[in-house]
Scaffold this motif. Sequence first.
Motif, PDB file in Angstrom:
ATOM      1  N   GLY A  33       0.816  -1.218   0.000  1.00 43.63           N
ATOM      2  CA  GLY A  33       0.000   0.000   0.000  1.00 43.63           C
ATOM      3  C   GLY A  33       0.849   1.267   0.000  1.00 43.63           C
ATOM      4  N   MET A  34       2.150   1.120  -0.121  1.00 43.56           N
ATOM      5  CA  MET A  34       3.039   2.289  -0.253  1.00 43.56           C
ATOM      6  C   MET A  34       4.214   1.966  -1.175  1.00 43.56           C
ATOM      7  SD  MET A  34       4.501   2.400   3.635  1.00 43.56           S
ATOM      8  CE  MET A  34       3.705   1.214   4.689  1.00 43.56           C
ATOM      9  N   GLY A  35       4.795   3.051  -1.693  1.00 42.36           N
ATOM     10  CA  GLY A  35       5.946   2.870  -2.580  1.00 42.36           C
ATOM     11  C   GLY A  35       7.231   2.786  -1.768  1.00 42.36           C
ATOM     12  N   VAL A  36       8.299   2.301  -2.399  1.00 41.08           N
ATOM     13  CA  VAL A  36       9.586   2.171  -1.699  1.00 41.08           C
ATOM     14  C   VAL A  36      10.069   3.528  -1.174  1.00 41.08           C
ATOM     15  CG1 VAL A  36      12.045   1.612  -2.024  1.00 41.08           C
ATOM     16  CG2 VAL A  36      10.310   0.108  -2.934  1.00 41.08           C
ATOM     17  N   ASN A  37       9.760   4.600  -1.907  1.00 42.58           N
ATOM     18  CA  ASN A  37      10.192   5.936  -1.469  1.00 42.58           C
ATOM     19  C   ASN A  37       9.577   6.362  -0.146  1.00 42.58           C
ATOM     20  OD1 ASN A  37      11.971   6.832  -3.526  1.00 42.58           O
ATOM     21  ND2 ASN A  37      10.211   6.870  -4.908  1.00 42.58           N
ATOM     22  N   SER A  44       9.651  -4.786   7.016  1.00 41.47           N
ATOM     23  CA  SER A  44       9.931  -6.129   6.486  1.00 41.47           C
ATOM     24  C   SER A  44       9.892  -6.111   4.956  1.00 41.47           C
ATOM     25  CB  SER A  44       8.940  -7.145   7.058  1.00 41.47           C
ATOM     26  OG  SER A  44       7.625  -6.755   6.736  1.00 41.47           O
ATOM     27  N   THR A  45       9.036  -5.253   4.383  1.00 43.92           N
ATOM     28  CA  THR A  45       8.958  -5.203   2.906  1.00 43.92           C
ATOM     29  C   THR A  45      10.301  -4.748   2.351  1.00 43.92           C
ATOM     30  OG1 THR A  45       6.648  -4.557   3.080  1.00 43.92           O
ATOM     31  CG2 THR A  45       7.678  -4.262   0.927  1.00 43.92           C
ATOM     32  N   PHE A  46      10.879  -3.695   2.958  1.00 42.47           N
ATOM     33  CA  PHE A  46      12.151  -3.218   2.413  1.00 42.47           C
ATOM     34  C   PHE A  46      13.290  -4.181   2.720  1.00 42.47           C
ATOM     35  CE2 PHE A  46      16.165  -0.995   2.226  1.00 42.47           C
ATOM     36  CZ  PHE A  46      16.139  -0.632   0.891  1.00 42.47           C
ATOM     37  N   GLN A  47      13.285  -4.740   3.918  1.00 46.38           N
ATOM     38  CA  GLN A  47      14.377  -5.672   4.282  1.00 46.38           C
ATOM     39  C   GLN A  47      14.437  -6.837   3.280  1.00 46.38           C
ATOM     40  OE1 GLN A  47      16.624  -5.138   7.066  1.00 46.38           O
ATOM     41  NE2 GLN A  47      17.768  -6.652   5.873  1.00 46.38           N
ATOM     42  N   LYS A  48      13.245  -7.260   2.846  1.00 47.28           N
ATOM     43  CA  LYS A  48      13.197  -8.370   1.890  1.00 47.28           C
ATOM     44  C   LYS A  48      13.869  -7.950   0.563  1.00 47.28           C
ATOM     45  CE  LYS A  48       9.847 -11.540   0.107  1.00 47.28           C
ATOM     46  NZ  LYS A  48       8.746 -11.197  -0.752  1.00 47.28           N
ATOM     47  N   ILE A  49      13.540  -6.722   0.137  1.00 54.74           N
ATOM     48  CA  ILE A  49      14.148  -6.203  -1.104  1.00 54.74           C
ATOM     49  C   ILE A  49      15.669  -6.119  -0.932  1.00 54.74           C
ATOM     50  CG2 ILE A  49      14.361  -4.123  -2.563  1.00 54.74           C
ATOM     51  CD1 ILE A  49      11.369  -3.582  -1.905  1.00 54.74           C
ATOM     52  N   PHE A  50      16.073  -5.602   0.223  1.00 55.61           N
ATOM     53  CA  PHE A  50      17.499  -5.420   0.499  1.00 55.61           C
ATOM     54  C   PHE A  50      18.236  -6.768   0.470  1.00 55.61           C
ATOM     55  CE2 PHE A  50      21.216  -5.185   3.120  1.00 55.61           C
ATOM     56  CZ  PHE A  50      21.773  -3.959   2.815  1.00 55.61           C
ATOM     57  N   ASP A  51      17.692  -7.749   1.212  1.00 59.52           N
ATOM     58  CA  ASP A  51      18.351  -9.060   1.288  1.00 59.52           C
ATOM     59  C   ASP A  51      18.432  -9.716  -0.087  1.00 59.52           C
ATOM     60  OD1 ASP A  51      18.572  -8.673   3.992  1.00 59.52           O
ATOM     61  OD2 ASP A  51      16.857  -9.939   4.526  1.00 59.52           O
ATOM     62  N   GLU A  52      17.355  -9.565  -0.841  1.00 62.78           N
ATOM     63  CA  GLU A  52      17.329 -10.165  -2.172  1.00 62.78           C
ATOM     64  C   GLU A  52      18.378  -9.503  -3.069  1.00 62.78           C
ATOM     65  OE1 GLU A  52      13.488 -11.535  -4.577  1.00 62.78           O
ATOM     66  OE2 GLU A  52      13.908  -9.398  -4.820  1.00 62.78           O
ATOM     67  N   THR A  53      18.529  -8.182  -2.918  1.00 66.19           N
ATOM     68  CA  THR A  53      19.491  -7.451  -3.755  1.00 66.19           C
ATOM     69  C   THR A  53      20.913  -7.923  -3.439  1.00 66.19           C
ATOM     70  OG1 THR A  53      17.994  -5.579  -3.610  1.00 66.19           O
ATOM     71  CG2 THR A  53      20.159  -5.143  -4.546  1.00 66.19           C
ATOM     72  N   TYR A 244      16.404  -0.571  -4.435  1.00 66.62           N
ATOM     73  CA  TYR A 244      15.239  -1.220  -5.074  1.00 66.62           C
ATOM     74  C   TYR A 244      15.422  -1.276  -6.602  1.00 66.62           C
ATOM     75  CZ  TYR A 244      10.593  -0.998  -7.277  1.00 66.62           C
ATOM     76  OH  TYR A 244       9.517  -1.182  -8.097  1.00 66.62           O
ATOM     77  N   MET A 245      15.875  -0.160  -7.180  1.00 69.92           N
ATOM     78  CA  MET A 245      16.099  -0.132  -8.632  1.00 69.92           C
ATOM     79  C   MET A 245      17.208  -1.096  -9.032  1.00 69.92           C
ATOM     80  SD  MET A 245      13.956   1.824 -10.187  1.00 69.92           S
ATOM     81  CE  MET A 245      14.709   2.228 -11.762  1.00 69.92           C
ATOM     82  N   MET A 246      18.220  -1.199  -8.172  1.00 67.68           N
ATOM     83  CA  MET A 246      19.293  -2.153  -8.449  1.00 67.68           C
ATOM     84  C   MET A 246      18.739  -3.574  -8.444  1.00 67.68           C
ATOM     85  SD  MET A 246      22.923  -2.871  -6.513  1.00 67.68           S
ATOM     86  CE  MET A 246      23.335  -1.195  -6.182  1.00 67.68           C
ATOM     87  N   ASN A 247      17.844  -3.815  -7.495  1.00 64.33           N
ATOM     88  CA  ASN A 247      17.202  -5.125  -7.401  1.00 64.33           C
ATOM     89  C   ASN A 247      16.524  -5.490  -8.729  1.00 64.33           C
ATOM     90  OD1 ASN A 247      14.616  -6.711  -6.937  1.00 64.33           O
ATOM     91  ND2 ASN A 247      15.608  -7.025  -4.965  1.00 64.33           N
ATOM     92  N   LEU A 248      15.717  -4.550  -9.245  1.00 67.24           N
ATOM     93  CA  LEU A 248      15.008  -4.835 -10.501  1.00 67.24           C
ATOM     94  C   LEU A 248      16.002  -5.033 -11.649  1.00 67.24           C
ATOM     95  CD1 LEU A 248      12.031  -2.258 -10.438  1.00 67.24           C
ATOM     96  CD2 LEU A 248      12.066  -4.612  -9.590  1.00 67.24           C
ATOM     97  N   ASN A 249      17.036  -4.210 -11.653  1.00 65.63           N
ATOM     98  CA  ASN A 249      18.022  -4.288 -12.729  1.00 65.63           C
ATOM     99  C   ASN A 249      18.806  -5.601 -12.677  1.00 65.63           C
ATOM    100  OD1 ASN A 249      19.226  -3.009 -14.990  1.00 65.63           O
ATOM    101  ND2 ASN A 249      21.011  -2.556 -13.756  1.00 65.63           N
ATOM    102  N   LEU A 250      19.139  -6.042 -11.458  1.00 66.98           N
ATOM    103  CA  LEU A 250      19.890  -7.298 -11.328  1.00 66.98           C
ATOM    104  C   LEU A 250      19.024  -8.487 -11.777  1.00 66.98           C
ATOM    105  CD1 LEU A 250      21.708  -6.692  -7.900  1.00 66.98           C
ATOM    106  CD2 LEU A 250      22.723  -6.617 -10.185  1.00 66.98           C
ATOM    107  N   LYS A 251      17.730  -8.381 -11.510  1.00 66.20           N
ATOM    108  CA  LYS A 251      16.839  -9.461 -11.971  1.00 66.20           C
ATOM    109  C   LYS A 251      16.811  -9.499 -13.500  1.00 66.20           C
ATOM    110  CE  LYS A 251      13.780  -9.708  -8.002  1.00 66.20           C
ATOM    111  NZ  LYS A 251      12.671  -8.996  -7.373  1.00 66.20           N
ATOM    112  N   TRP A 252      16.837  -8.321 -14.084  1.00 63.81           N
ATOM    113  CA  TRP A 252      16.873  -8.232 -15.559  1.00 63.81           C
ATOM    114  C   TRP A 252      18.175  -8.842 -16.089  1.00 63.81           C
ATOM    115  CZ3 TRP A 252      20.269  -5.392 -18.704  1.00 63.81           C
ATOM    116  CH2 TRP A 252      19.904  -5.265 -20.046  1.00 63.81           C
ATOM    117  N   ILE A 253      19.279  -8.531 -15.433  1.00 65.63           N
ATOM    118  CA  ILE A 253      20.582  -9.088 -15.853  1.00 65.63           C
ATOM    119  C   ILE A 253      20.558 -10.611 -15.726  1.00 65.63           C
ATOM    120  CG2 ILE A 253      23.049  -9.246 -15.225  1.00 65.63           C
ATOM    121  CD1 ILE A 253      22.951  -6.241 -14.540  1.00 65.63           C
TER     122      ILE A 253
END
Length: 367
Positions: A33-37, A44-53, A244-253
């Motif tokens: 219900g909110m953006g990363v910004n 927990s939502t951001f920590q998950k993004i961070f750990d995945e990155t 977060y943007m790095m996360n998306l980009n790394l998934k693309w790579i």
Amino acid sequence: MARVVNFAAGPSCLPEEVLKQAAKEMLDCNGSGMGVNEMSHRSSTFQKIFDETEALVRELMNVPDNYKVLFLQGGASTQFAMIPLNLGIKYNKAAYVDTGTWSTKAIKEAKRFITVDTIASSADKGYSYIPKNVVFQGDYDYAHITLNNTIKGSHWEYIPETNGIPLVADISSCILSEPLDVSKFGVLYAGAQKNLAPAGVTLVIIREDLITDKPLDKTPLMLTYKTHSDKGSMFNTPPCWNIYMMNLNLKWIKKLGGAEGMAKRNHEKADLLYNYLDKSDYYYATVEKGSRSLMNVPFLTYEKDEEKAKKINKLFVLGAEKEDMYNLAGHRSVGGMRASIYNAMDIKGVQKLVKYMEKFAQENLRK
Ligand SMILES: Cc1ncc(COP(=O)(O)O)c(C=O)c1O
């Protein structure tokens, strides 16, 4: 306006699907219900993004377990200071190779804190090559190279022997453009704004034994690797959006085959452009074969008259813009033209550029 072909050296183009995904999640990330910004970096939502990155960096770069991956701020330029402050602690002395603008700046900054020996340089030929057979030896705390020289367009095709001295490399403009053996380095660092994410996060990969709790006297806590390593890069608020943007980009790579996939893609583009330049009687690549960057391709025309050359270069850049190709002017310190063809640039962009170069050459050769 439709999207253009963007040859910018950094910040540079990002994969379209990454941008679209980010736009889609701008107001609601992962059903939160909110953006990363807008969310806490401790949620927990951001920590998950961070750990995945972090896991993606480790996987895609094959980072050994005895290395820490840090997400810092201040750009690669802050690393120019953090490296000597944290590593220059036994001999207060380091060895650098000067291969152009960014390594020159790294040397200048390090000299503020420790003694620097510039053991090799390519300044004699306008930084158009990487010095051959570089070997580091002696009582140095570390050895420093700039693996890819964004402005001059050169790239190390070999990793120099350091005889046990920790090797530090600035990989800002070549990170994940091809496989790299992390275990050969003590520290790798990269500002994100070329191959990883928007400007604002700096990736540091550091061997654990180089993380000291006794950096040089009065080193600020924020410039101490241990501060960030102990707190999982969350000593203070990290650059959440960029991570977060790095996360998306790394998934693309990853989807495109990881570092190997990028290497194939990048060689295809660079070969097309360099082969064209090498056979052209109108343009030439400014960097020697064997030292050429996969990512940044500077070139000139054979026009010898300086004023005429400047006019031609300007016409070239303006003409390209008319065909929706932007940011082809060389860096203001060197002039000429430069095409930066980072991971996100696809082959079609380079094909379009070569076609335009052919046309421009034909028109101007006749004049
Ligand atoms: C190789 C290299 N090192 C360092 C920098 C400086 O990076 P930052 O602007 O993130 O401090 C750049 C910027 O383009 C670069 O290309």
